[in-house]
Design a protein around this motif. Structure first.
Motif, PDB file in Angstrom:
ATOM      1  N   GLN A 173      13.539   5.905   9.592  1.00  0.00           N
ATOM      2  CA  GLN A 173      12.785   6.817   8.924  1.00  0.00           C
ATOM      3  C   GLN A 173      13.560   7.868   7.842  1.00  0.00           C
ATOM      4  N   LYS A 174      14.728   7.888   8.215  1.00  0.00           N
ATOM      5  CA  LYS A 174      15.476   8.868   7.409  1.00  0.00           C
ATOM      6  C   LYS A 174      15.927   8.270   6.117  1.00  0.00           C
ATOM      7  N   ILE A 175      16.317   6.849   6.127  1.00  0.00           N
ATOM      8  CA  ILE A 175      16.582   6.269   4.911  1.00  0.00           C
ATOM      9  C   ILE A 175      15.530   5.032   4.639  1.00  0.00           C
ATOM     10  N   ALA A 176      14.480   5.250   4.784  1.00  0.00           N
ATOM     11  CA  ALA A 176      13.218   4.359   4.457  1.00  0.00           C
ATOM     12  C   ALA A 176      13.331   3.780   3.208  1.00  0.00           C
ATOM     13  N   HIS A 177      13.609   4.421   2.401  1.00  0.00           N
ATOM     14  CA  HIS A 177      13.593   3.970   0.836  1.00  0.00           C
ATOM     15  C   HIS A 177      14.569   2.979   0.721  1.00  0.00           C
ATOM     16  N   SER A 178      15.846   3.392   1.006  1.00  0.00           N
ATOM     17  CA  SER A 178      16.982   2.332   0.913  1.00  0.00           C
ATOM     18  C   SER A 178      16.626   1.068   1.779  1.00  0.00           C
ATOM     19  N   VAL A 179      16.138   1.094   3.062  1.00  0.00           N
ATOM     20  CA  VAL A 179      15.961   0.134   3.790  1.00  0.00           C
ATOM     21  C   VAL A 179      14.725  -0.829   3.212  1.00  0.00           C
ATOM     22  N   THR A 180      13.563  -0.310   2.908  1.00  0.00           N
ATOM     23  CA  THR A 180      12.568  -1.029   2.229  1.00  0.00           C
ATOM     24  C   THR A 180      13.058  -1.654   0.914  1.00  0.00           C
ATOM     25  N   TRP A 181      13.680  -1.007   0.255  1.00  0.00           N
ATOM     26  CA  TRP A 181      14.003  -1.489  -1.227  1.00  0.00           C
ATOM     27  C   TRP A 181      15.147  -2.686  -0.977  1.00  0.00           C
ATOM     28  N   TRP A 182      15.805  -2.606   0.306  1.00  0.00           N
ATOM     29  CA  TRP A 182      16.703  -3.771   0.424  1.00  0.00           C
ATOM     30  C   TRP A 182      15.955  -4.980   0.908  1.00  0.00           C
ATOM     31  N   LEU A 183      14.682  -4.598   1.878  1.00  0.00           N
ATOM     32  CA  LEU A 183      13.884  -5.705   2.303  1.00  0.00           C
ATOM     33  C   LEU A 183      13.049  -6.313   1.085  1.00  0.00           C
ATOM     34  N   LYS A 184      12.549  -5.495   0.102  1.00  0.00           N
ATOM     35  CA  LYS A 184      12.085  -6.172  -1.066  1.00  0.00           C
ATOM     36  C   LYS A 184      13.025  -7.013  -1.717  1.00  0.00           C
ATOM     37  N   ALA A 185      14.236  -6.739  -1.972  1.00  0.00           N
ATOM     38  CA  ALA A 185      15.011  -7.430  -2.523  1.00  0.00           C
ATOM     39  C   ALA A 185      15.539  -8.741  -2.196  1.00  0.00           C
ATOM     40  N   VAL A 186      15.351  -8.877  -0.880  1.00  0.00           N
ATOM     41  CA  VAL A 186      16.034 -10.115  -0.223  1.00  0.00           C
ATOM     42  C   VAL A 186      14.822 -11.106   0.427  1.00  0.00           C
ATOM     43  N   SER A 187      13.631 -10.212   0.158  1.00  0.00           N
ATOM     44  CA  SER A 187      12.241 -11.303   0.507  1.00  0.00           C
ATOM     45  C   SER A 187      12.277 -12.330  -0.694  1.00  0.00           C
ATOM     46  N   LYS A 188      12.916 -12.110  -1.757  1.00  0.00           N
ATOM     47  CA  LYS A 188      12.645 -13.175  -2.669  1.00  0.00           C
ATOM     48  C   LYS A 188      13.282 -14.651  -2.676  1.00  0.00           C
TER      49      LYS A 188
END
Length: 498
Positions: free
Chosen positions: A136-151
């Motif tokens: 929750q605290k670093i949600a933006h970086s976690v989800t940004w990373w998930l978006k990047a690796v999902s490709k």
């Protein structure tokens, strides 16, 4: 002075002579990379070590208070030695020490490199154990990373889905904090692509598209529940996901029509204006005409013309999209429906529609004559509003370009739109178009009529006006005595176009 200087050798004048002034303003706060000596002298650079054990010690040491000039090389090291940094963070995480800010910097660094897939293989099992409060605290970086690796990932897809599920479950703020002059920006697409829920949605879409779905394949069983959950309008923060689902509406409709009609299409209804605005702006981000979809959301589409201003920064795309649909052929719609929809557009919407009409005509290339007869002329006669009070200089310019683009149908096009033409503030472009088109030689009388309509007494005469008049005079000498020709010729000489 000599005694004081000898007793206090540490008292030295600044090399840049700032001690000579009672007030000194430095660019040190913003001058990184400019060579400002104050900035270079004020920088505090904390060099991050590179080996795994050394990294653990550096990460756990007391961090200095970060002043305006404090820097460290942690993110650079994460980029150059990603696995060493990952293992050091993982060792500390195994001890219950989750350094959220360090993890955040690392995830941003790893998402930009060429080793995304390699890092993911090792990082995924560690991220899976990250506590919810850290996510929750670093949600933006976690989800940004998930978006990047999902490709590009080729394993641990289950972990990615598990992390997406956990992010959607934590109570994130629905707003993005993005403002303009202190007010929320009210730009659904921009907010969606910058919000953790939007990142998760895009990651799920990327994962789905990696499977190369075909028409009527239906949504994958492991991803479909996520999309269904995001369509729940009771969860406000999921609206960012719905914006991105709307941007892929055609793909959803082609692959899984029943699911789309049940969950996604209802969001386009203006019975819920806030939701409709968001998903419509998502769709209009990059709209395309797809006949089965146009049939399926016919009512919502036509109603959107009455909510033109609600469509924010994407209202221009809507006017163009509506115009292309009205040009047809579009099954399931009547001329009356398109006439009502175009007629509901405000002034700037009609201006966008006229521009789209001109661009569509120019795009017909070698088929322009047929396009005029079968598409543009019926649209103009049956759909376009008839009140000349709606005419504006911008509409006039678009229609002038359309007329010139008609080529062999130039006389017919000019006759159709002539009452909407008016002097243009800057006629240079259209006069150049007319000169390059060779219409002055083919249809001199009509070319003169067009020039007379768009040129009044503007301060600067178009350079090609004199050339157009010369061509008209050579092909049709009788027009040289026409009052319109003489006015334009005198204007051309007076304003210096020749």
């Amino acid at each position: 002075m000599a005694e004081l200087s000898s007793a206090h050798p540490q008292w030295q004048l600044a090399a840049n002579e700032c001690d000579e002034f009672s007030h000194w303003m430095s660019g040190a706060g913003w001058a990184s990379g400019t060579g400002d000596p104050n900035y270079e002298e004020s920088r505090e650079i904390d060099i991050t070590l590179r080996k795994r054990r050394e990294l653990m010690q550096w990460l756990t040491k007391q961090q200095p208070e970060r002043g305006p000039f404090y820097e460290n090389t942690w993110r650079d090291v994460c980029t150059k030695h990603p696995l060493n940094c990952l293992f050091a963070l993982a060792d500390l995480a195994g001890q219950g020490n989750w350094l959220s800010s360090r993890w955040s910097d690392a995830l941003y660094a790893w998402g930009n490199g060429k080793q995304v897939q390699r890092i993911w293989r090792s990082a995924a099992p560690v991220l899976q154990t990250m506590p919810d409060k850290v996510i929750q605290k670093i949600a933006h970086s976690v989800t940004w990373w998930l978006k990047a690796v999902s490709k590009s990932i080729d394993r641990h897809e289950g972990i990615l889905l598990h992390l997406c599920r956990r992010v959607l479950a934590v109570p994130l703020e629905s707003g993005t904090g993005m403002t303009r002059n202190g007010e929320p920006i009210d730009q659904p697409v921009t907010e969606a692509i910058n919000h953790p829920v939007g990142h998760v949605t895009q990651a799920l879409i990327n994962l789905w598209f990696k499977q190369n779905p075909n028409d009527n394949d239906r949504l994958p069983a492991d991803i479909r529940p996520f999309f269904t959950e995001l369509c729940d309008v009771q969860v406000d923060r999921f609206r960012h996901g719905r914006v991105l689902l709307g941007s892929r509406l055609i793909a959803f409709f082609r692959v899984d029509p029943p699911w789309t009609e049940q969950y996604l299409l209802p969001l386009f209804s203006w019975s819920n204006p806030a939701e409709a605005k968001s998903v419509w702006e998502g769709f209009l981000w990059s709209p395309r005409l797809y006949q089965p979809l146009l049939t399926a959301f016919r009512a919502q589409f036509l109603e959107s013309a009455n909510h033109y201003t609600d469509l924010g920064e994407h209202r221009q795309q809507f006017a163009a999209f509506l115009t292309y649909a009205a040009l047809g052929p579009t099954e399931g719609y009547t001329v009356d429906e398109f006439r009502s929809a175009i007629g509901a557009l405000p002034q700037d919407g009609l201006e966008e529609s006229a521009q789209a009409l001109s661009q569509a005509f120019e795009g017909a290339a070698d088929q322009r004559e047929d396009y005029w007869k079968n598409r543009v002329q019926p649209f103009w006669q049956q759909v376009w509003p008839k009140s000349r009070e709606l005419a504006t200089p911008r509409i006039a310019e678009s229609l002038t370009q359309l007329t010139i683009a008609a080529r062999g149908e130039f006389p017919a096009a000019l006759a159709a739109v002539k009452d909407w033409l008016q002097p243009l503030e800057h006629p240079h472009y259209v006069v150049d178009m007319l000169h390059e088109s060779d219409l002055c030689s083919r249809y001199p009388a009509d070319a003169l009529r067009l020039l007379d309509a768009v040129i009044a007494d503007q301060q600067w005469a178009p350079r090609e006006l004199g050339q157009c008049l010369d061509e008209i005079g050579q092909v049709a000498p009788q027009l040289v005595q026409d009052a319109r020709y003489m006015r334009l010729q005198e204007y051309s000489r007076r304003r210096g176009s020749q």
